[in-house]
Design an enzyme around this catalytic site. Structure first.
Site, short mmCIF file in Angstrom:
data_model
loop_
_atom_site.label_atom_id
_atom_site.label_comp_id
_atom_site.label_asym_id
_atom_site.label_seq_id
_atom_site.Cartn_x
_atom_site.Cartn_y
_atom_site.Cartn_z
N GLU A 156 11.60 2.62 14.95
CA GLU A 156 10.71 3.68 14.47
C GLU A 156 9.43 3.68 15.28
OE1 GLU A 156 10.00 3.00 10.29
OE2 GLU A 156 9.70 0.87 10.56
N TYR A 186 0.84 -1.20 0.00
CA TYR A 186 0.00 0.00 0.00
C TYR A 186 0.87 1.25 0.00
CZ TYR A 186 0.72 1.32 4.94
OH TYR A 186 1.25 1.74 6.13
N LYS A 190 6.69 -1.76 2.06
CA LYS A 190 5.45 -1.20 2.64
C LYS A 190 4.28 -2.15 2.38
CE LYS A 190 3.13 3.27 3.19
NZ LYS A 190 3.51 3.51 4.60
N LEU A 235 11.10 1.57 7.53
CA LEU A 235 10.55 1.96 6.24
C LEU A 235 11.28 3.19 5.73
CD1 LEU A 235 8.13 1.39 4.24
CD2 LEU A 235 6.98 3.28 5.41
#
Length: 285
Positions: free
Chosen positions: A180, A33, A148, A205
Site C-alpha cells: 500500500e 487512532y 490502525k 489496513l
C-alpha cells in the site's frame, strides 16, 4: 482562536490539554487512532470508521472508553465546537497511564481518549487535479498493518525519503509486490480498465474509503479485481491512484520517475472520484 479538543471527558482549549509522560501511547506507541472526514459539516463513512476503531482496540485489548451513541455525539459536537464544515476529525485511544514505565500492563487500565480537528480542503485539491508522484520503497512496517495503531514512524520516514527524492509519497513493497501507500490504499488500472488492489490481509489496513470506493466502482459497472500486483505491473499500468479518508480518490501519475499512462490523471480515476464524492456526500450523517 485555538481549537477546542476533547480529552478524557473534558472540552479544552488545545493549549490546556495535557497527557502524562507515562501514558503508554507516548512510551510504547500503545494506542489506536481513527480519522473521519467532515464535508458540509457532516461525517463521511462514519459507521465504517467507528467499526474499525472497535476492531482495532479489541485486537490489542484496549477498552473502548465510550459507547456507540456517545462516540457519534462526540464527533458531531467537536465539529460544531470548531465550526468545521470541511476537514478531519482525529481520535486516539491509548491504553492509558500506568504511573510508570513497564512493558507489562494491567488489563483493566483506564484508556486515555482524545479528539481534535484539522480544517482542510478535501474536495478541490492540487493533488486531485494534477496527481502525485510516488517512489517504491521496501515495506519495513510491523506485521499487523491491519490494526490502525499510532506506530507510524516508518511511514513517516518513508514519506520524508520520498520527498527527498523529489516525489510526493511512497508505495511500499514486499517480495516484489505493492502492499500500500505509506498511509493509503494503492490501486492500478489495467489496459482493459480493470481496477486492481491488494486483497485484505495482515499486511494492509482495511481502508474505509477503500471499501466504499470498491462498492461504488462495482455499482457503476467498473471491473474490480482484488489481488496482489507487482512493481512491474504498476509501472506498465494505464492509470494508478490511491484512496484515503483525507484524500478520497487521488491519481498517481508517476512511479519511480516513470509516467503512468500519459502522465496525467486518468479518466477512470477521475470518474470514480466524482462518483465517490457525490455518493458519500449524499450519505453523510
Amino acid at each position: 482562536m485555538s481549537r477546542i479538543v476533547y480529552l478524557n471527558g473534558e472540552w479544552l482549549a488545545e493549549e490546556e490539554a495535557k497527557v502524562s509522560i507515562f501514558d503508554r501511547g507516548y512510551v510504547f506507541a500503545d494506542a489506536i487512532y481513527e480519522v473521519t472526514c467532515v464535508l458540509d459539516g457532516k461525517l463521511l463513512d462514519y459507521d465504517g470508521h467507528a467499526a474499525r476503531l472497535k476492531r482495532s482496540t479489541g485486537a490489542i485489548g484496549i477498552n473502548m472508553p465510550v459507547d456507540d451513541e456517545t462516540l457519534l455525539s462526540l464527533h458531531r459536537e467537536i465539529a460544531a465546537r470548531n465550526d468545521m464544515t470541511e476537514g478531519l476529525i482525529y481520535l486516539q485511544v491509548s491504553r492509558g497511564n500506568p504511573g510508570d514505565r513497564d512493558f507489562m500492563f494491567e488489563k483493566d487500565m483506564t484508556p486515555t481518549f482524545s479528539m481534535f480537528t484539522q480544517k482542510k480542503q478535501v474536495t478541490e485539491t492540487k493533488s486531485a487535479k494534477n496527481g502525485i508522484a510516488v517512489v517504491t520503497m521496501e515495506d519495513l512496517r510491523w506485521g499487523r498493518c491491519d490494526i490502525k495503531t499510532v506506530q507510524l514512524l516508518y511511514p513517516s520516514l518513508a514519506k520524508m525519503e520520498a520527498h527527498d527524492k523529489g516525489a510526493d509519497d511512497a508505495w511500499l513493497v514486499r517480495d516484489g509486490e505493492i502492499t500500500e501507500q505509506t498511509s493509503a490504499t494503492a490501486y492500478i488500472v489495467t489496459a482493459d480498465d480493470v481496477v486492481i488492489t491488494r486483497p485484505l490481509s495482515h499486511v494492509v489496513l482495511p481502508g474505509i474509503t477503500r471499501a466504499s470506493a470498491l462498492q461504488i466502482a462495482a455499482r457503476n459497472g467498473m471491473k474490480v479485481e482484488e489481488r496482489a500486483f507487482t512493481v512491474e505491473e504498476a509501472l506498465a499500468a494505464k492509470e494508478a491512484f490511491y484512496t484515503s479518508a483525507s484524500n478520497f480518490i487521488t491519481p498517481v501519475v508517476s512511479i519511480d520517475g516513470k509516467a503512468i499512462g500519459d502522465g496525467k490523471p486518468g479518466a477512470l480515476t477521475m470518474k470514480l472520484r466524482e462518483l465517490y464524492i457525490a455518493d458519500r456526500r449524499a450519505n453523510a450523517i
